[in-house]
Write a protein that holds these residues in place. Structure first.
Motif, short mmCIF file in Angstrom:
data_model
loop_
_atom_site.label_atom_id
_atom_site.label_comp_id
_atom_site.label_asym_id
_atom_site.label_seq_id
_atom_site.Cartn_x
_atom_site.Cartn_y
_atom_site.Cartn_z
N ALA A 236 0.81 -1.22 0.00
CA ALA A 236 0.00 0.00 0.00
C ALA A 236 0.85 1.27 0.00
CB ALA A 236 -0.92 0.01 1.22
N LYS A 237 2.14 1.12 0.23
CA LYS A 237 3.07 2.25 0.25
C LYS A 237 2.62 3.32 1.24
CE LYS A 237 5.78 5.40 -2.58
NZ LYS A 237 5.87 6.17 -3.83
N ARG A 238 2.43 2.90 2.48
CA ARG A 238 2.09 3.89 3.50
C ARG A 238 3.29 4.78 3.81
NH1 ARG A 238 -0.32 -0.75 5.64
NH2 ARG A 238 -2.59 -0.65 5.78
N LEU A 239 4.46 4.14 3.89
CA LEU A 239 5.71 4.82 4.24
C LEU A 239 5.70 5.38 5.66
CD1 LEU A 239 6.51 6.67 0.90
CD2 LEU A 239 7.15 4.36 1.62
N SER A 240 4.73 4.96 6.45
CA SER A 240 4.70 5.34 7.87
C SER A 240 3.78 4.39 8.60
CB SER A 240 4.20 6.78 8.05
OG SER A 240 2.86 6.90 7.64
N ALA A 241 4.05 4.20 9.87
CA ALA A 241 3.19 3.38 10.71
C ALA A 241 3.48 3.74 12.16
CB ALA A 241 3.42 1.88 10.47
N TRP A 242 2.48 3.60 12.99
CA TRP A 242 2.68 3.90 14.40
C TRP A 242 1.72 3.07 15.23
CZ3 TRP A 242 0.24 7.00 10.93
CH2 TRP A 242 -1.06 7.41 11.21
N GLY A 243 2.01 2.96 16.51
CA GLY A 243 1.13 2.19 17.38
C GLY A 243 1.71 2.07 18.77
N GLU A 244 1.11 1.23 19.57
CA GLU A 244 1.53 1.05 20.95
C GLU A 244 1.52 -0.43 21.31
OE1 GLU A 244 -2.24 1.58 23.77
OE2 GLU A 244 -2.01 3.27 22.39
N PHE A 245 2.28 -0.78 22.30
CA PHE A 245 2.25 -2.15 22.80
C PHE A 245 2.47 -2.12 24.30
CE2 PHE A 245 6.73 -1.46 22.27
CZ PHE A 245 7.36 -2.28 23.20
N THR A 246 1.99 -3.16 24.95
CA THR A 246 2.04 -3.24 26.41
C THR A 246 3.16 -4.17 26.85
OG1 THR A 246 -0.34 -2.85 26.55
CG2 THR A 246 0.73 -3.79 28.49
N LEU A 247 3.95 -3.68 27.80
CA LEU A 247 5.06 -4.46 28.33
C LEU A 247 4.63 -5.34 29.49
CD1 LEU A 247 7.84 -1.74 28.30
CD2 LEU A 247 7.78 -3.78 26.89
N GLY A 248 3.49 -5.02 30.07
CA GLY A 248 3.06 -5.69 31.29
C GLY A 248 3.27 -4.77 32.48
N GLY A 249 2.52 -5.02 33.52
CA GLY A 249 2.64 -4.17 34.70
C GLY A 249 2.12 -2.77 34.47
N GLY A 250 1.19 -2.65 33.52
CA GLY A 250 0.61 -1.34 33.25
C GLY A 250 1.50 -0.41 32.45
N ARG A 251 2.60 -0.92 31.89
CA ARG A 251 3.52 -0.07 31.13
C ARG A 251 3.22 -0.18 29.63
NH1 ARG A 251 8.99 -2.44 32.31
NH2 ARG A 251 7.71 -4.32 32.31
N THR A 252 3.10 0.98 29.00
CA THR A 252 2.82 1.04 27.57
C THR A 252 3.91 1.83 26.87
OG1 THR A 252 0.43 0.98 28.01
CG2 THR A 252 1.12 1.70 25.82
N ARG A 253 4.30 1.38 25.69
CA ARG A 253 5.28 2.09 24.90
C ARG A 253 4.66 2.45 23.54
NH1 ARG A 253 6.99 2.42 29.23
NH2 ARG A 253 9.00 1.70 30.06
N TYR A 254 5.14 3.56 22.99
CA TYR A 254 4.61 4.08 21.74
C TYR A 254 5.75 4.26 20.75
CZ TYR A 254 0.92 5.24 25.05
OH TYR A 254 -0.04 5.17 26.03
N ALA A 255 5.49 3.97 19.49
CA ALA A 255 6.55 4.09 18.49
C ALA A 255 5.97 4.53 17.16
CB ALA A 255 7.28 2.75 18.34
N LEU A 256 6.82 5.17 16.38
CA LEU A 256 6.45 5.61 15.04
C LEU A 256 7.65 5.43 14.12
CD1 LEU A 256 4.50 8.65 13.80
CD2 LEU A 256 6.87 8.43 13.10
N VAL A 257 7.38 4.92 12.92
CA VAL A 257 8.40 4.88 11.87
C VAL A 257 7.88 5.71 10.71
CG1 VAL A 257 9.21 2.60 12.59
CG2 VAL A 257 7.48 2.77 10.79
N GLN A 258 8.77 6.43 10.05
CA GLN A 258 8.34 7.39 9.04
C GLN A 258 9.38 7.52 7.95
OE1 GLN A 258 5.65 9.89 9.60
NE2 GLN A 258 6.02 11.00 7.71
#
Length: 651
Positions: free
Chosen positions: A178-200
């Motif tokens: 689809a040639k987005r050339l970008s994506a982002w989202g979040e994932f949970t590490l456990g213990g209520g900790r969330t991390r966020y990332a973006l590639v562009q």
């Protein structure tokens, strides 16, 4: 681990994240300006042909941005020594006029920061502008690489590998067919900790080039930053950012905001008797629990806790309501009681034994932002009492729960009426004018008449709730800030709020004041008049942003063309024209030119008052670049962009 399916974010647009610590020219730079790269700091001798072509290129890019295009690249000239390649990119989640303002600002600043240079790049939070005498379109640059991490190390030694795996998934999404050339989202590490990332990646890259660039950045990140909670790595054509807080704004989050507005809108208007009923019911349960204290607790014979003590740091006069009372009134937060999802948690409807309804905002236990919002709402709303502000009836802080007990209103929020084809028919001109006046009075109270001098910072239709008689009440004080003493302006490096309603000085420089709220009010006023949402207006048949469309109609003497056709049978011409005039004054680019809310209230009430004429509006019109590219001290203003409009008065 899950990642969001992103819409395309045009390339270069978020590269400010990768260079914030590396190419900033001084510590006094604004929060939106990130940096520049002039390629050759030695002044060059540019031919008159190159200057003319560069001038034309910047004008064309600015014009494209004024038509709400989020990406544009162009070539001017056809000879070896005069050809100029240029492009700009704006973040896809940024409203069209934000993109326009950012690009026109970039065209001016690039010439000032890189005087007499044949090539330059300038980064902002919302856009990037680049030009060169060499063709760089479609080429992935893996060098130079900028990298950096925050001060905090990860507590879990396996986090680095988990984050790496998640980012590789994002790279796959960004470089699929689809040639987005970008994506982002979040994932949970456990213990209520969330991390966020973006590639562009830059939008002019191929999928292959994008993947190569991102893989190179990830390899660099593994070496320099993998054990940091926050890091960012990037080159001129791609970047990766990884943090422990939400930093991106996606189209999906805007969609969610609509739900937020609807859910919040269901939250309002039981009487003071509810407080009495809650306390009486609490006392009754407390006495009954004392008589049965030896029984084993269960859902049928619940334990009733004593009223929790008010946190001394809150210093409010609000009652704390026992968790058990709220649980029982909401059927233990059942799905049937859920009204919707708010910005930082779920909203439930509760009903007391006497039939009184209320709403409970249940903050997410894992959201740090939610905790901040919770404290703000308790502190501010508890001290603010006005007919045009939502009322907070109580709160609860027990067993890791953070609960706000609010008035309940069945009439929904302003956006659920204004931007719905059926519901909008209920808003004739008389009701809309009543809403306008009510919002204005509510903001005036916050700015000048309340116990605290408060800046709301997130005024928008979804945060305006309507009572049984369709009277407006301002809600959601999670981002509000109070002034102290004679202080009249704050600054912040963390821009929070909703695109479309942010004043330019806040969005671009992190500066906010009462005039920031005035700008937001002006946007809301235009939305009420035309019945269209500012964030979607720029994709309409007009090909302009709401502000630029309103401004152009004003200059052409056709203001009534802005009006919602539904109002045809109910509007009062002089009132509509007056409101458009006031709105344009409120959204002027320079905060000093905007009226105060006290002046706005007076103008709304007057039929004879003479109003000043609006001047330049934020993000409203295209600009041209002067031919003189010099930025010496003696000619500092020579390259300031000029307005293309010859008249600002309506015919």
């Amino acid at each position: 681990m899950e990642s969001s399916k992103p819409n395309i974010i045009p390339g270069f647009s978020m590269f400010f994240f990768i260079v914030i610590s590396f190419i900033r020219t001084s510590t006094s730079q604004t929060s939106n300006y990130v940096g520049d790269d002039c390629h050759n700091k030695t002044p060059q001798t540019l031919t008159s042909s190159y200057k003319a072509n560069l001038n034309q290129l910047l004008t064309r890019l600015s014009a494209d941005a004024s038509m709400s295009k989020h990406f544009s690249n162009t070539i001017i000239g056809n000879t070896t020594n005069a050809i100029v390649y240029g492009l700009y990119d704006c973040r896809d989640d940024v409203a069209g006029y934000f993109c326009q303002f950012c690009v026109t600002t970039a065209t001016r600043e690039a010439l000032q920061r890189c005087p007499n240079q044949s090539s330059a790049v300038i980064w902002y939070s919302y856009c990037i502008l680049r030009y060169s005498n060499k063709n760089y379109f479609g080429k992935a640059d893996m060098t130079p690489i900028w990298s950096g991490g925050g001060e905090k190390n990860v507590s879990d030694p396996t986090e680095g590998k988990k984050g790496e795996s998640f980012i590789r998934n994002l790279i796959e999404e960004a470089t699929e067919e689809a040639k987005r050339l970008s994506a982002w989202g979040e994932f949970t590490l456990g213990g209520g900790r969330t991390r966020y990332a973006l590639v562009q990646c830059s939008k002019d890259l191929s999928n292959v080039g994008c993947r190569q660039c991102l893989e190179a950045m990830l390899n660099e990140a593994i070496q320099c930053c993998e054990q940091k909670q926050d890091w960012q790595v990037g080159s001129t054509t791609c970047m990766i950012k990884y943090t422990n807080y939400m930093f991106y704004q996606s189209q999906s989050s805007h969609t969610a905001n609509k739900g937020v507005g609807k859910s919040k809108a269901l939250i309002i208007s039981a009487s003071v008797l509810m407080i009495v009923a809650v306390l009486c019911f609490s006392f009754y349960l407390f006495r009954r629990s004392k008589r049965k204290r030896d029984e084993t607790p269960s859902e049928s014979t619940p334990v009733v806790y004593e009223l929790s003590q008010t946190d001394s740091s809150l210093n409010t006069d609000l009652p704390t309501i026992p968790l058990l009372v709220i649980q029982q009134s909401t059927q233990y937060f059942s799905e049937d009681s859920k009204l919707g999802e708010g910005g930082f948690g779920l909203v439930y409807k509760g009903t007391l034994p006497d039939g009184k309804d209320f709403a409970v905002k249940r903050l997410s236990q894992t959201s740090g932002q939610g905790s901040q919002e919770f404290m703000n709402e308790v502190i501010f709303i508890a001290k603010l009492q006005h007919r045009n502000l939502v009322r907070l009836l109580g709160y609860c802080m027990e067993e890791n729960e953070k609960l706000l007990v609010l008035e309940y209103l069945p009439n929904s929020s302003l956006d659920s009426h204004l931007f719905n084809d059926e519901n909008r028919k209920k808003l004739d001109w008389t009701r809309r004018l009543n809403v306008i006046n009510g919002i204005a009075r509510g903001i005036l109270y916050l700015h000048e008449d309340s116990r605290l001098r408060v800046i709301h910072r997130d005024l928008k239709p979804s945060n305006v709730l309507l009572d049984y008689e369709m009277n407006p009440k301002i809600s959601d004080f999670g981002l509000a800030r109070a002034f102290e003493g004679l202080q009249n302006q704050h600054d912040t490096r963390r821009i929070m709020g909703t695109y479309g309603y942010m004043a330019p000085e806040y969005a671009m420089e992190g500066l906010f004041s009462v005039k920031s709220d005035v700008f937001s009010f002006g946007v809301i006023l235009l939305e009420i008049i035309c019945g269209k949402k500012i964030s979607s207006f720029y994709v309409s048949e007009h090909g302009q942003s709401l502000l630029s469309y309103a401004w152009n109609l004003w200059c052409e003497g056709k203001c009534l063309d802005l009006m919602d056709p539904i109002l045809e049978d109910s509007y009062v011409e002089n009132e509509v024209l007056k409101c458009i005039h006031i709105a344009l004054l409120c959204v002027q680019e320079d905060a000093a030119d905007r009226p105060t809310m006290s002046t706005v209230v007076v103008m709304l009430a007057s039929d004879t008052m003479s109003f000043p004429m609006p001047s330049r509006l934020a993000f409203s019109v295209g600009r041209k670049v002067t031919e003189d590219l010099s930025t010496s001290k003696d000619s500092k203003d020579a390259s300031i962009n000029e307005m293309t409009l010859s008249s600002i008065k309506p015919r």
